[in-house]
Design a protein around this motif. Structure first.
Motif, mmCIF file in Angstrom:
data_model
loop_
_atom_site.group_PDB
_atom_site.id
_atom_site.type_symbol
_atom_site.label_atom_id
_atom_site.label_comp_id
_atom_site.label_asym_id
_atom_site.label_seq_id
_atom_site.Cartn_x
_atom_site.Cartn_y
_atom_site.Cartn_z
ATOM 1 N N GLU A 19 1.022 -1.196 -0.200
ATOM 2 C CA GLU A 19 0.379 0.049 0.070
ATOM 3 C C GLU A 19 0.600 0.837 0.082
ATOM 4 N N GLY A 20 2.001 1.692 0.957
ATOM 5 C CA GLY A 20 2.723 2.349 1.222
ATOM 6 C C GLY A 20 3.878 2.521 0.350
ATOM 7 N N PRO A 21 5.030 3.365 0.496
ATOM 8 C CA PRO A 21 6.076 3.090 0.028
ATOM 9 C C PRO A 21 7.148 1.264 0.321
ATOM 10 N N LYS A 22 7.543 1.074 -0.176
ATOM 11 C CA LYS A 22 8.197 -0.548 0.082
ATOM 12 C C LYS A 22 9.334 0.132 1.097
ATOM 13 N N ALA A 23 9.534 0.732 1.255
ATOM 14 C CA ALA A 23 10.274 1.308 2.298
ATOM 15 C C ALA A 23 9.939 0.676 4.027
ATOM 16 N N LEU A 24 8.478 0.915 4.171
ATOM 17 C CA LEU A 24 8.221 0.307 5.598
ATOM 18 C C LEU A 24 7.779 -0.541 5.565
ATOM 19 N N VAL A 25 7.393 -1.168 4.328
ATOM 20 C CA VAL A 25 7.048 -2.299 4.076
ATOM 21 C C VAL A 25 8.396 -3.285 6.205
ATOM 22 N N GLU A 26 7.090 -3.828 6.521
ATOM 23 C CA GLU A 26 7.914 -4.659 7.441
ATOM 24 C C GLU A 26 8.287 -6.037 7.080
ATOM 25 N N LEU A 27 8.876 -6.210 8.036
ATOM 26 C CA LEU A 27 10.344 -7.207 8.014
ATOM 27 C C LEU A 27 10.387 -7.679 9.583
ATOM 28 N N GLY A 28 9.608 -8.833 9.668
ATOM 29 C CA GLY A 28 10.132 -9.247 11.242
ATOM 30 C C GLY A 28 9.797 -8.276 12.000
ATOM 31 N N ARG A 30 10.117 -4.943 11.937
ATOM 32 C CA ARG A 30 10.915 -4.082 11.182
ATOM 33 C C ARG A 30 10.847 -3.331 9.993
ATOM 34 N N SER A 31 10.946 -1.880 9.493
ATOM 35 C CA SER A 31 10.553 -1.835 8.477
ATOM 36 C C SER A 31 11.859 -2.328 7.334
ATOM 37 N N LEU A 32 12.087 -2.350 5.908
ATOM 38 C CA LEU A 32 13.057 -2.560 5.315
ATOM 39 C C LEU A 32 13.886 -1.332 5.408
ATOM 40 N N LEU A 33 12.999 -0.043 5.235
ATOM 41 C CA LEU A 33 14.263 0.959 5.320
ATOM 42 C C LEU A 33 15.664 0.872 7.045
ATOM 43 N N ARG A 34 14.824 0.426 7.860
ATOM 44 C CA ARG A 34 15.102 0.536 9.091
ATOM 45 C C ARG A 34 16.206 -0.546 9.111
ATOM 46 N N TRP A 35 15.983 -2.200 8.943
ATOM 47 C CA TRP A 35 17.248 -3.196 8.636
ATOM 48 C C TRP A 35 18.218 -2.237 8.009
ATOM 49 N N SER A 36 18.313 -1.343 7.043
ATOM 50 C CA SER A 36 19.593 -0.726 5.955
ATOM 51 C C SER A 36 20.117 -0.149 7.215
ATOM 52 N N VAL A 37 19.154 0.589 7.962
ATOM 53 C CA VAL A 37 19.856 1.229 8.610
ATOM 54 C C VAL A 37 21.046 0.950 9.725
ATOM 55 N N ASP A 38 20.165 0.010 10.323
ATOM 56 C CA ASP A 38 20.508 -0.591 11.601
ATOM 57 C C ASP A 38 21.687 -1.664 11.027
ATOM 58 N N LEU A 39 22.413 -2.024 10.054
ATOM 59 C CA LEU A 39 22.900 -2.657 9.161
ATOM 60 C C LEU A 39 24.497 -2.263 9.051
ATOM 61 N N HIS A 95 23.990 1.513 -1.288
ATOM 62 C CA HIS A 95 22.524 -0.003 -0.594
ATOM 63 C C HIS A 95 21.279 0.324 -0.926
ATOM 64 N N ASP A 96 21.595 -0.997 -1.648
ATOM 65 C CA ASP A 96 19.851 -1.066 -1.445
ATOM 66 C C ASP A 96 18.624 -1.376 -0.676
ATOM 67 N N ALA A 97 17.392 0.045 -0.288
ATOM 68 C CA ALA A 97 16.533 -0.184 1.770
ATOM 69 C C ALA A 97 16.025 -1.988 0.785
ATOM 70 N N ALA A 98 16.151 -2.142 -0.152
ATOM 71 C CA ALA A 98 15.519 -3.916 -0.760
ATOM 72 C C ALA A 98 16.101 -4.604 -0.349
ATOM 73 N N ARG A 99 17.798 -4.600 -0.530
ATOM 74 C CA ARG A 99 17.898 -5.861 0.290
ATOM 75 C C ARG A 99 17.812 -5.689 2.027
ATOM 76 N N PRO A 100 17.263 -6.432 2.774
ATOM 77 C CA PRO A 100 17.157 -6.146 4.479
ATOM 78 C C PRO A 100 18.291 -7.094 4.946
ATOM 79 N N LEU A 101 18.168 -8.128 4.145
ATOM 80 C CA LEU A 101 19.422 -9.374 4.870
ATOM 81 C C LEU A 101 20.960 -9.820 5.246
ATOM 82 N N ALA A 102 21.694 -8.745 4.468
ATOM 83 C CA ALA A 102 23.000 -7.894 3.720
ATOM 84 C C ALA A 102 23.310 -8.047 5.359
ATOM 85 N N SER A 103 24.483 -8.682 5.599
ATOM 86 C CA SER A 103 25.155 -8.440 6.928
ATOM 87 C C SER A 103 25.789 -7.992 6.841
ATOM 88 N N ALA A 104 26.750 -7.700 7.844
ATOM 89 C CA ALA A 104 27.572 -6.070 8.839
ATOM 90 C C ALA A 104 29.107 -6.827 7.773
#
Ligand code: CTP
Ligand code: MG
Length: 254
Positions: A19-28, A30-39, A95-104
């Motif tokens: 519905e909204g922007p993909k970056a705000l879609v939640e996974l586990g 957390r939003s996809l954006l949050r995953w990449s920022v935390d990374l 980095h793409d926010a669309a790849r939330p599972l990249a590792s440090a």
């Protein structure tokens, strides 16, 4: 040598159909954006994070936000500009926010490859191709322009599947060649660049930025030396609802 991270999160997520922007879609949770920022926050070498955002989304704490552009690489260019002046030798992680599972570890491996090899302009993460890849052309009589893949579900896709092509019903294309899989890599992000060459690579007309499916290609166009850092398939890209379901399973089982 400073290291900067640019996260591009400004896409519309049309193929995901959220519905909204993909970056705000939640996974586990957390939003996809949050995953990449935390990374990026978890990588000590990175001292600054700039995020290209869709309209109406504010920058997460600890990051600088900028509105994204019409095409992905335009969003990268805007984020780089918003980072302010830097040294040509600085390292820039894209980095793409669309790849939330990249590792440090993967980010560090790409940064390390550039830091250790002064002859390289970029280090990009990629997984070995496991499928057999063939190049095909549209069947005779099909009106579709050669080269581009049809978008799933579109009229062009129906046509490519032969549904609107009376000359080859049920046929999407005719094989021209089988590529040597052992030399092929499925490219991911993170991609790390020396700032000087990335600035030059992005300083091109909007049509060229729109053509780029990754930033390394823009560096390749300048004759830059781009190295591959091996990555696994778990750094998957969330494009379709199936990708999101797979990522949910991976996160739940981690
Ligand atoms: N992106 C961006 N600015 C754009 C287009 C894409 O910052 N103008 C970002 C997306 O937010 C995403 C990454 O680039 O993190 C890869 O793009 P893609 O997976 O294609 O995401 P979307 O463009 O959002 O999805 P779609 O193409 O299905 O609309
Ligand atoms: Mg897109």
């Amino acid at each position: 040598m400073a290291s900067l991270a640019l996260i591009v999160a400004a896409g519309r997520g049309e193929r995901l159909g959220s519905e909204g922007p993909k970056a705000l879609v939640e996974l586990g949770g957390r939003s996809l954006l949050r995953w990449s920022v935390d990374l990026m926050l978890a990588v000590e070498e990175i001292d600054r994070i700039v995020v290209a955002l869709p309209p109406g989304v504010s920058a997460p704490a600890g990051t600088t936000g900028v509105q994204g552009g019409a095409a992905r690489s335009e969003s990268v260019a805007r984020a780089l500009q918003a980072s302010g002046p830097g040294d040509p030798g600085d390292l820039v992680v894209v980095h793409d926010a669309a790849r939330p599972l990249a590792s440090a570890e993967l980010v560090r491996a790409a940064l390390g490859a550039l830091a250790r090899n002064s002859d390289l302009d970029a280090a990009i993460t990629a997984a070995p191709v496991t499928d057999t890849i063939k190049r095909a052309e549209p069947p005779a009589g099909a009106a579709r322009a050669g080269g581009a893949h049809p978008q799933a579900g579109s009229e062009a896709d129906q046509q490519a599947r032969g549904e609107a092509d009376p000359q080859a019903p049920g046929v999407a294309g005719v094989v021209v060649e089988t590529l040597d899989r052992s030399a092929l890599w499925a490219v991911q992000t993170p991609q790390v660049f020396r700032r000087g060459i990335l600035e030059r690579a992005l300083d091109v007309p909007g049509e060229v930025l729109a053509q780029a499916t990754d930033d390394a290609w823009l560096v390749e166009r300048l004759g830059g030396r781009v190295a591959i850092v091996p990555a696994g398939g778990e750094n998957l890209k969330i494009t379709t609802p199936l990708d999101l379901s797979l990522a949910e399973l991976l996160v739940a089982s981690a």
